[in-house]
Design a protein around this motif. Structure first.
Motif, PDB file in Angstrom:
ATOM      1  N   ALA A 135      42.293 -10.765  48.870  1.00 15.07           N
ATOM      2  CA  ALA A 135      41.721 -10.376  50.164  1.00 15.07           C
ATOM      3  C   ALA A 135      42.517  -9.233  50.766  1.00 15.07           C
ATOM      4  CB  ALA A 135      41.701 -11.574  51.105  1.00 15.07           C
ATOM      5  N   ALA A 136      43.834  -9.292  50.621  1.00 16.73           N
ATOM      6  CA  ALA A 136      44.675  -8.250  51.214  1.00 16.73           C
ATOM      7  C   ALA A 136      44.286  -6.884  50.669  1.00 16.73           C
ATOM      8  CB  ALA A 136      46.140  -8.542  50.920  1.00 16.73           C
ATOM      9  N   PHE A 137      44.062  -6.805  49.358  1.00 15.28           N
ATOM     10  CA  PHE A 137      43.724  -5.505  48.784  1.00 15.28           C
ATOM     11  C   PHE A 137      42.306  -5.089  49.144  1.00 15.28           C
ATOM     12  CE2 PHE A 137      47.441  -6.622  46.335  1.00 15.28           C
ATOM     13  CZ  PHE A 137      48.153  -5.449  46.459  1.00 15.28           C
ATOM     14  N   LEU A 138      41.413  -6.087  49.231  1.00 14.67           N
ATOM     15  CA  LEU A 138      40.065  -5.744  49.685  1.00 14.67           C
ATOM     16  C   LEU A 138      40.115  -5.181  51.104  1.00 14.67           C
ATOM     17  CD1 LEU A 138      38.002  -8.739  48.296  1.00 14.67           C
ATOM     18  CD2 LEU A 138      37.904  -6.360  47.589  1.00 14.67           C
ATOM     19  N   ILE A 139      40.966  -5.786  51.918  1.00 14.39           N
ATOM     20  CA  ILE A 139      41.106  -5.307  53.299  1.00 14.39           C
ATOM     21  C   ILE A 139      41.557  -3.862  53.315  1.00 14.39           C
ATOM     22  CG2 ILE A 139      42.564  -5.532  55.339  1.00 14.39           C
ATOM     23  CD1 ILE A 139      42.534  -8.593  54.752  1.00 14.39           C
ATOM     24  N   LEU A 140      42.549  -3.586  52.470  1.00 12.07           N
ATOM     25  CA  LEU A 140      43.090  -2.235  52.441  1.00 12.07           C
ATOM     26  C   LEU A 140      42.037  -1.239  51.963  1.00 12.07           C
ATOM     27  CD1 LEU A 140      45.868  -1.492  53.279  1.00 12.07           C
ATOM     28  CD2 LEU A 140      46.574  -1.431  50.907  1.00 12.07           C
ATOM     29  N   LEU A 141      41.255  -1.667  50.966  1.00 13.17           N
ATOM     30  CA  LEU A 141      40.245  -0.757  50.425  1.00 13.17           C
ATOM     31  C   LEU A 141      39.101  -0.558  51.410  1.00 13.17           C
ATOM     32  CD1 LEU A 141      40.070  -1.778  46.678  1.00 13.17           C
ATOM     33  CD2 LEU A 141      41.022   0.282  47.679  1.00 13.17           C
ATOM     34  N   THR A 142      38.751  -1.624  52.118  1.00 18.15           N
ATOM     35  CA  THR A 142      37.644  -1.504  53.065  1.00 18.15           C
ATOM     36  C   THR A 142      38.018  -0.565  54.204  1.00 18.15           C
ATOM     37  OG1 THR A 142      37.142  -3.773  52.527  1.00 18.15           O
ATOM     38  CG2 THR A 142      35.994  -2.822  54.408  1.00 18.15           C
ATOM     39  N   GLY A 194      46.487   0.901  63.443  1.00 17.22           N
ATOM     40  CA  GLY A 194      46.900   0.385  62.135  1.00 17.22           C
ATOM     41  C   GLY A 194      46.395  -1.013  61.832  1.00 17.22           C
ATOM     42  N   GLN A 195      45.124  -1.271  62.155  1.00 14.09           N
ATOM     43  CA  GLN A 195      44.629  -2.642  61.985  1.00 14.09           C
ATOM     44  C   GLN A 195      44.545  -3.050  60.523  1.00 14.09           C
ATOM     45  OE1 GLN A 195      41.108  -3.469  64.211  1.00 14.09           O
ATOM     46  NE2 GLN A 195      41.927  -2.609  66.080  1.00 14.09           N
ATOM     47  N   SER A 196      44.196  -2.111  59.649  1.00 13.43           N
ATOM     48  CA  SER A 196      44.094  -2.463  58.228  1.00 13.43           C
ATOM     49  C   SER A 196      45.440  -2.920  57.716  1.00 13.43           C
ATOM     50  CB  SER A 196      43.630  -1.271  57.409  1.00 13.43           C
ATOM     51  OG  SER A 196      42.367  -0.881  57.816  1.00 13.43           O
ATOM     52  N   ARG A 197      46.477  -2.139  58.077  1.00 13.31           N
ATOM     53  CA  ARG A 197      47.822  -2.511  57.656  1.00 13.31           C
ATOM     54  C   ARG A 197      48.172  -3.894  58.182  1.00 13.31           C
ATOM     55  NH1 ARG A 197      52.200   1.305  59.999  1.00 13.31           N
ATOM     56  NH2 ARG A 197      52.135  -0.053  61.806  1.00 13.31           N
TER      57      ARG A 197
END
Lengths: 497, 137, 103, 500
Positions: free
Chosen positions: A20-27, A113-116
């Protein structure tokens, strides 16, 4: 220990939020709702996976999954036993309200910086679950270090000077601690040839007493940094510059609890009660944490900044947990371990409340809260419940753990520790009740709205729920998640019989 | 004692030669002198190696007398010929030494073009000026 | 001053290296000893066999170009490397001024 | 074909190098595809050789069909198989990533550049594969000479740095050659396997002692072990970026490989423990190297120079692992050779990408770089974490074995040095990460509730030919970590002498 089940569930529990963390970053920032969707989805899946582990564990089974062999006798291995499961369940359960709350918080305050932020959050949870389910010290350390790093972007989130200084302090403390742990684990391995957690410890019969005591000091110092044991607590109040949901996560669920969890693992599953009795160091250990309990309580009295006050309360309660475990008696241990879960629910409620108040009114000092209880009744009600619980007032769950702690202190015939626990409860009253008094009974400050004007629902509902659960677990400790049974099983695993 | 010296003296001479070269490489401040030192050093190692292959007595260069197909005038005696291996190795080492010298000279050309000197101290002074100029800017 | 100090250090280092090398000669076989290990372990076979195996009366050539021909390949590669290195460093490329962007 | 596999490892890049200038004569743009094609051969062959070693144990290959002590032999065992794959892989990635750097620094000399690059890789592969002491010297010189040429083509100051490197490097190589001479004089052989059977009877001969001393010193110069490191920072800082990315990670590691070969294959391990106290001396030298390297790195503001000083410390790690003379220590050293090569390679690639985009190498130039080059900076963060020893990246695991080694040897100072060094690394890298990721402190406008009015900084990533190798290396850094157990199981545990 009973039957061992080999299953990849623990791995998935860790991986789901990492993916999920990486999906978040990619999204990224472009599709906010999708990004937050990943968080919620991962939180729910993680909860389901962890929840499904409760039943087999309570049936006396252990769930094991070996990822890769690292050394003869050491593998990258997950092993879910009762104690690990307790931490896992707490973390997985509390992630759900925290994610909802976070969404509300960052959107209300329009944070950068919400994605981070969400990425680090998910990574933290992954590593917290990894810490919980680790089957040996090395695996524990690996996830512990990931946790350290994943928390750093959260601590420095505001990117102002105090945040960066807080972040530096945090890193210096925790990385030094990580190095100490690495050395300690290396020594343990060369002594015992294994690192697998065993109920009742595996170090007995290895090494000289002097070396073992040194080792214990290194372990407690290493894990104690995150747990905020007294000489190493300095970073924790500085890290309060982080956004409130982060503080909630840091202080209630993941980070500091990982430290406490590590301490308890070392005390009960590496050294073991018998060895500690032999070495005769448990009184010293208990003395040190008792000192932390009292001094942290006193320091909390002097804090005007609400979150700093809560931070010192956290230090106080964490030390209480370790105190319970280091008393080494059955009831004290039960109380201490149970307090991991109970404190989590109560403290997360308190931080949620502090965050809701800040998000709504931008107030963060105790002295600014006069009369705010009328404007934000739900928030203040939840705050009151949690504060009562931490002070050990029934029917909130804090009472149960403190009760067992007191019983345990009596069992050891060291009345001084009973006094410490009671003093701590009184200090809790002393530093929480002025806040409640200010909120409800003081003349409202001019800027307080006359009518009810709460923070957004997405923030208020989670904090009400956690408060509600604090009461439910106070009345029925075994409700839903079987906390009490899990704790009992964990204690049995350690003491046998 | 005399026998001992006679048995070792030529190794010692090469060692002394080597040390002359090594000192020039380390202690001299002129880059060409350093390079010359390097050549002395390498050459003395080559001499040292070649002297390993020597056999006292009647031994001669390792070129067989005979028709070249093993049917010599007399049976081949190992003691009659010098040890060929060190010579072979040193043929390679000579080439290596030349190659290194070549590359070193090429860098010296670059250095001279840039600094107009081959004295290490002067080059250091120029570079120091340049870097302080850079930081001022 | 500094210069002399540096030279002194070099001198000491060089003397020590030389002393070590000479110390090592103590156990060496005497110069020209036909029975020294170097002359008796591997090399006799070259002398005895080279003509039959390689049809070359010059043993040095035989070893150079056959037994240890691989070293010789490396040797030619060394020369090639050096020539390409020099070319690489010294060739001027048209349209690019010498010392461009440098002081 | 598969019998002759080892020969292809050297012959392919060597012949490729001979032909490159011919191709570049007319078709300069064909040099790059040609070099890449050529470099794929040793990677394939080395992979095959490693698999064969894993399956059926070490094997030799007699060049020209001459039996070993008389002819030259290739000797591929677990250690050299691993090193071959490492060199071939990093060589290929370096060649892929060289394109942007060439257009920047070396425009117009592609043919020569790729020739030297191929020769460099040939030399390194040759050092590792051959089982003959003198042949090692020849390949050492091939790699050194091509290295001199490549490095001297760098920025201002490179020729001077190269000249120093030539002088010191030649001293190192000559010392190695003297060592060969002393050993040859006492034994009459040049083959490592042959020597290993002859030498144990001669351990108390002074010739052997001196030969060993010169071997170790020569190799220590090549690997830049502390008091002999003086050439390294200047040479690698001033070299063109693609060159430092190729040479810096590999040259030191191959020298470390040579040191392991000399101490554990050529000589028996107890030679360095009981006959001469080399292990102890090396251990303390490595402590000094780690501390001095770390402190000097802290003093640098130029990140490329900083990385070269970190390399000095990392060489100290490897030597420390060798010097404790036990199984976990040597395992850690070998694992660290692999890990550190990947990490240093990745760092130099990232520096290359940053310079290519016109950003300076000083730390303050990193401001806002996360927005301009997000992928590069993500790779940087992961590599940095690996350097600090944060799991699951590979740096943690080699550190873990090294610490086990120091504990087993009861060298507490060594253990604490290792830990202190990872803290120093953390400071080194986090000050850059802070700079790159966080908003500037002095802007003052950073209020709590800013409404997305941050200036929009356009994304300006490095070209794909540079970015893809960076990402591949980063992925390798992460994957190597959890799989280090596997690597040790299959390869490294066989490379450690059985007596440990």
């Amino acid at each position: 220990m009973g039957e061992v089940i080999y299953s990849a569930k623990p791995l998935w529990a860790v991986l789901v939020s990492m993916i999920a963390a990486f999906l978040i970053l990619l999204t990224g920032e472009k599709a906010r709702n999708l990004r937050e969707g990943w968080t919620i989805l991962a939180a729910l899946i993680k909860f389901v996976i962890v929840f499904s582990l409760i039943e087999p564990v309570l049936a006396g089974k252990t769930i094991e999954y070996t990822l890769i062999n690292l050394l003869p006798g050491v593998a990258l291995q997950f092993r879910v036993d009762a104690f690990g499961l307790l931490f896992g369940v707490v973390a997985a359960t509390l992630w759900i309200p925290t994610s909802f709350y976070s969404i509300g918080y960052v959107r209300t305050l329009n944070e950068h910086g919400q994605s981070r932020y969400f990425f680090s959050f998910a990574m933290c949870l992954s590593s917290a679950i990894g810490v919980a389910f680790a089957g040996n010290l090395l695996t524990l350390l690996i996830f512990y270090e990931i946790l350290t790093i994943a928390t750093w972007p959260l601590v420095i989130h505001h990117e102002d000077e105090s945040a960066i200084m807080g972040g530096r302090k945090y890193l210096i403390y925790t990385l030094t601690a990580g190095c100490t742990l690495l050395l300690a684990i290396g020594i343990t391995y060369s002594l015992a040839g294994t690192l697998d957690f065993t109920g009742g410890g595996f170090l007995a019969g290895h090494g000289t007493p002097g070396l073992l005591i040194l080792l214990l000091v290194m372990f407690i110092a290493g894990f104690g940094v995150k747990a905020g044991i007294m000489p190493f607590h300095e970073w924790l109040p500085s890290a309060m510059v982080a956004p409130t949901p982060v503080s909630a996560l840091l202080h209630a669920v993941a980070v500091v609890k990982a430290g406490v969890f590590g301490c308890v693992r070392v005390i009960l599953f590496v050294f073991g009660p018998e060895l500690l009795h032999q070495l005769g160091v448990w009184t010293i250990l208990a003395g040190v944490v008792a000192f932390t309990v009292v001094v942290a309580g006193l320091l909390a009295l002097g804090q005007d900044h609400l979150k700093r006050r809560l931070a010192f309360s956290t230090i106080n309660n964490l030390a209480l947990i370790i105190l319970g475990v280091s008393l080494l008696s059955k009831n004290a241990m039960t109380g201490g371990i149970l307090h991991i879960a109970n404190h989590a629910f109560m403290k997360i409620t308190l931080f949620f409340c502090a965050g809701a108040i800040y998000a709504k009114t931008h107030k963060d000092h105790v002295s600014q809260l006069d009369g705010l209880g009328r404007q934000m009744p739900f928030t203040f009600a939840a705050f009151t419940i949690a504060a009562m619980g931490l002070s050990g007032i029934p029917p909130v769950n804090g009472f149960i753990s403190k009760w067992f702690l007191c019983l345990g202190a009596v069992e050891t015939h060291q009345i001084i520790f009973l006094f410490v626990i009671l003093t701590s409860a009184m200090l809790d009253v002393a530093f929480f009740f002025p806040i409640i008094y200010n909120g409800y009974f003081k003349k409202p400050l001019p800027d307080v709205a006359a009518k009810i004007d709460e923070a957004p629902m997405i923030m208020v509902i989670p904090l009400c729920l956690t408060a509600l659960f604090s009461i439910v677990f106070g009345i029925m400790p075994n409700a839903f998640l079987n906390f009490f049974n899990i704790v009992r099983l964990a204690v049995t695993n350690v003491l046998g019989g | 004692m005399l026998e001992y010296i006679l048995a070792k003296y030529n190794f010692w001479i090469y060692v002394i030669l080597m040390m002359i070269g090594l000192y020039a490489m380390m202690g001299k401040r002129n880059l060409v002198k350093k390079l010359i030192g390097m050549n002395i050093f390498q050459t003395s190692i080559i001499l040292f190696f070649v002297s390993i292959g020597v056999k006292a007595g009647d031994a001669t260069v390792p070129i067989l007398k005979g028709d070249g197909h093993g049917h010599g005038e007399h049976l081949i005696q190992v003691a009659d010929y010098l040890n060929p291996l060190p010579h072979v190795l040193m043929l390679t080492a000579i080439v290596v030494s030349i190659a290194t010298t070549g590359v070193a000279l090429a860098t010296l050309i670059l250095i001279y073009k840039r600094y107009n000197t081959l004295e290490e101290d002067e080059i250091m002074a120029i570079r120091k000026d340049a870097s302080s100029y850079k930081t001022q800017r | 001053m500094i210069k002399n100090w540096f030279k002194l250090i070099s001198l000491i280092a060089v003397t020590m290296t030389g002393a070590l090398l000479i110390y090592g000669t103590h156990d060496m076989p005497a110069w020209g000893d036909p029975n020294s290990p170097a002359n008796s372990h591997v090399s006799p076979r070259y002398i005895l066999e080279a003509t039959q195996k390689t049809a070359t009366p010059n043993i040095v050539s035989a070893v150079l170009a056959d037994y240890r021909s691989y070293d010789t390949l490396g040797e030619s590669a060394v020369i090639f490397t050096a020539s390409i290195s020099c070319l690489f460093l010294l060739r001027r490329i048209r349209g690019r001024k010498e010392g461009e962007g440098k002081i | 074909m598969s019998d002759q596999l080892p020969a292809f490892i050297i012959i392919a890049p060597l012949l490729g190098a001979f032909l490159t200038p011919v191709i570049g004569w007319r078709y300069r743009h064909l040099c790059r595809p040609w070099a890449l094609m050529i470099l794929a051969v040793p990677l394939y062959a080395a992979g095959g050789a490693l698999l064969q070693v894993i399956e059926s144990g070490p094997f030799g290959y007699n060049l020209g069909g001459w039996a070993p002590p008389w002819g030259i032999e290739y000797r591929i065992d677990h250690l050299s198989g691993l090193m071959l794959v490492l060199i071939a892989a990093i060589g290929l990635l370096a060649a892929i990533s060289a394109k942007p750097g060439i257009t920047m620094d070396i425009r117009g000399k592609e043919a020569n550049f790729y020739t030297l690059l191929l020769l460099q890789i040939t030399g390194l592969l040759g050092i590792v594969i051959t089982g003959d002491l003198f042949n090692i010297f020849v390949f050492l010189e091939i790699s050194s000479l091509s290295g001199y040429g490549l490095i001297a083509h760098g920025e201002d100051g490179a020729p001077m740095a190269t000249f120093n490197y030539i002088i010191i490097g030649t001293i190192g190589a000559s010392f190695y050659l003297l060592g060969v001479g002393y050993l040859y004089m006492a034994t009459g052989s040049l083959n490592i396997a042959d020597l290993a059977t002859i030498l144990p009877n001669l351990y108390h001969s002074k010739v052997i002692l001196v030969g060993f001393a010169f071997f170790t010193t020569g190799v220590a110069i090549k690997m830049g072990l502390f008091p002999l490191h003086t050439w390294m920072p200047d040479a690698y800082t001033t070299a063109p970026n693609p060159v430092s990315a190729l040479i810096a990670p590999l040259m030191t590691k191959v020298a470390a490989y040579l040191m392991i070969r000399i101490m554990f294959t050529l000589f028996q391990p107890d030679f360095a423990i009981s006959v001469v106290p080399v292990a102890t001396i090396l251990g303390w030298m490595s402590v000094v190297a780690i501390i001095v390297g770390g402190i000097k790195a802290l003093a640098q503001t130029d990140i490329k120079r900083m990385v070269t000083y970190i390399m000095i410390a990392e060489v100290g790690y490897i030597v420390m692992g060798i010097s404790v003379m036990n199984r976990p220590g040597l395992t850690g050293a070998i694992l660290h050779i692999v890990n550190d090569a990947c990490m240093i390679f990745c760092l130099f690639l990232i520096i290359g990408a940053i310079s290519y985009k016109g950003h300076g190498r000083e730390i303050y130039h990193f401001q806002n770089l996360n927005k301009k080059m997000p992928w590069t900076m993500a790779a940087f963060v992961i590599t940095a974490l690996s350097m600090c020893g944060i799991p699951p990246a590979c740096g943690f695991f080699s550190k873990w074995y090294l610490i086990l080694g120091t504990i087993a040897a009861k060298q507490w100072v060594f253990a604490i040095t290792l830990l202190a060094s990872s803290l120093i690394n953390a400071i080194l890298f986090f000050r850059i990460i802070e700079k790159a990721y966080l908003a500037p402190l002095d802007s003052g406008a950073h209020s709590h509730d800013h409404d997305h009015e941050e200036e929009i900084i356009a994304r300006d990533e490095a070209p794909a030919s540079l970015l893809i190798p960076i990402l591949i290396t980063t992925a390798i850094i992460i994957i190597l970590g959890p799989f280090s157990g596997k690597i040790i199981d299959l390869v490294i545990q066989h490379a450690v002498p059985a007596t440990f």
